[in-house]
Design an enzyme around this catalytic site. Structure first.
Site, PDB file in Angstrom:
ATOM      1  N   HIS A 262       0.822  -1.203   0.000  1.00 56.43           N
ATOM      2  CA  HIS A 262       0.000   0.000   0.000  1.00 56.43           C
ATOM      3  C   HIS A 262       0.860   1.259   0.000  1.00 56.43           C
ATOM      4  CE1 HIS A 262      -3.821  -2.150   1.715  1.00 56.43           C
ATOM      5  NE2 HIS A 262      -3.357  -2.695   0.596  1.00 56.43           N
ATOM      6  N   GLU A 264       0.708   4.011   1.788  1.00 61.58           N
ATOM      7  CA  GLU A 264       1.145   4.472   3.110  1.00 61.58           C
ATOM      8  C   GLU A 264       2.338   3.659   3.604  1.00 61.58           C
ATOM      9  OE1 GLU A 264      -3.441   4.803   3.019  1.00 61.58           O
ATOM     10  OE2 GLU A 264      -1.849   3.561   2.162  1.00 61.58           O
ATOM     11  N   CYS A 293      -2.071  -0.552   7.624  1.00 64.44           N
ATOM     12  CA  CYS A 293      -1.405   0.739   7.441  1.00 64.44           C
ATOM     13  C   CYS A 293      -1.593   1.614   8.673  1.00 64.44           C
ATOM     14  CB  CYS A 293      -1.963   1.457   6.219  1.00 64.44           C
ATOM     15  SG  CYS A 293      -1.472   0.722   4.641  1.00 64.44           S
TER      16      CYS A 293
END
Length: 348
Positions: A262, A264, A293
């Site tokens: 992801h 993040e 995250c």
């Protein structure tokens, strides 16, 4: 638009705030926030007690604690006026919310004392000498106490309020018109950094959610990240998705692509890889972070997360951020939708 008001005793801050309210602003008084807390704790409301209680909160929760309390009430897209600002840290905290203007309302000591005698508030001084002595108590050298003299120096606009209320209104109108013209075509810091995160997202390599993320501190971009496979590994756009079925806590089954990392996570990993400190920073991203995250964000010491959209699987994230005292701001009520989402109860 957020306007801050500061000034010495009875300079006219509340009068200015009341006028801003007639112009569509919502008024938040830091002094009133203190009074509310003192009432809850059954502390007598006097000027001395207000100063002492404020200083106690600053020592316990940091010099910007009163501004943090106000910021929780500030809604994106609306105009606010914040009065009774007495600490430089409060100014710095409010600056981070977007387009912020600090105004000092000035008035002569004699005029201010006349107003003080009329208002009769919380054991106010009864002589000019007492009033000036009380004001000196707000000029501490300790950043965990009131430093009104330093806040006054930070004011971008100074308005003399020694005439009529109508004269003050005219001066405020002039400031509003000039400021709105100057910033009407200029995005707020949140809008600016969200725009940067969108550009970062253009590098993403999974069409189920081309997300980008940037980590910012003191209005400086520290790291960026976008959805993509680990370095040297084929991307979804090249070889297709790597789908994984998950049984959710409500008993439903959903499918997730697990080939990519992801946005993040990639931004946080970049900080770790290159030795960049992100403690106390802000994350800007496309949608509310997933739970994994979110846990990384908490442990990285990040204090604020700004998202462009909502994420339908973010309940655990919201609960975690609340417990960890991380500020979560979602700029739009729009819900992020994925490619090929139909038929799936939940996505990541």
């Amino acid at each position: 638009m957020i306007i801050g008001l500061t000034g010495l005793y009875c300079s006219g801050k509340d009068t200015a705030a009341e006028y801003f309210v007639t112009k569509g602003f919502t008024h938040i008084s830091l002094s009133d926030l203190l009074r509310e807390e003192m009432k809850k704790r059954k502390i007598e409301i006097t000027r001395d007690n207000l100063i002492q209680f404020a200083n106690d909160l600053r020592r316990l929760l940091g010099p910007g604690v009163l501004a943090d309390m106000a910021i929780r009430q500030i809604e994106p897209g609306k105009n606010f006026v914040v009065s009774s600002i007495r600490s430089p840290a409060e100014v710095e905290a409010l600056k981070k919310t977007g387009t912020f203007l600090l105004i000092e309302i000035q008035s002569s000591a004699q005029m201010r004392f006349k107003r003080l005698l009329k208002r009769k508030r919380e054991n106010d001084p009864t002589t000019l000498k007492q009033m000036l002595a009380k004001e000196e108590q707000e000029k501490s050298s300790n950043p965990l106490e009131q430093q009104i003299h330093k806040v006054i120096k930070m004011a971008k606009v100074k308005i003399l309020n020694d005439s009529t209320v109508m004269d003050l209104h005219k001066k405020l109108d002039s400031v509003i018109d000039k400021w709105q013209h100057e910033f009407s075509h200029r995005p707020s810091w949140d809008q600016y950094f969200i725009g940067v995160s969108r550009e970062v997202a253009s590098r993403a390599t999974c069409d189920r959610g081309r997300s980008g993320c940037i980590i910012v501190k003191d209005k400086r971009i520290l790291t960026t990240g976008y959805v993509g496979s680990p370095i040297g590994v084929a991307h979804c756009d090249e070889v297709g998705h790597q789908m994984h079925s998950v049984i959710n806590t409500d008993g439903t089954t959903s499918k997730h692509c697990i080939r990519t990392t992801h946005a993040e996570q990639n931004a946080i990993v970049q900080a770790a890889r290159y030795g960049i400190a992100i403690n106390g920073a802000t994350v800007y991203c496309k949608m509310e972070p997933c739970y994994v995250c979110a846990k990384m964000i908490v442990n990285a010491g990040i204090k604020r997360v700004v998202c462009e959209k909502q994420y339908h699987g973010a309940k655990l994230t919201r609960d975690l951020f609340k417990k960890a005292e991380i500020q979560l701001d979602v700029l739009s009520e729009e819900l992020e939708k994925y490619a090929n989402q139909s038929g799936e109860s939940k996505q990541s």
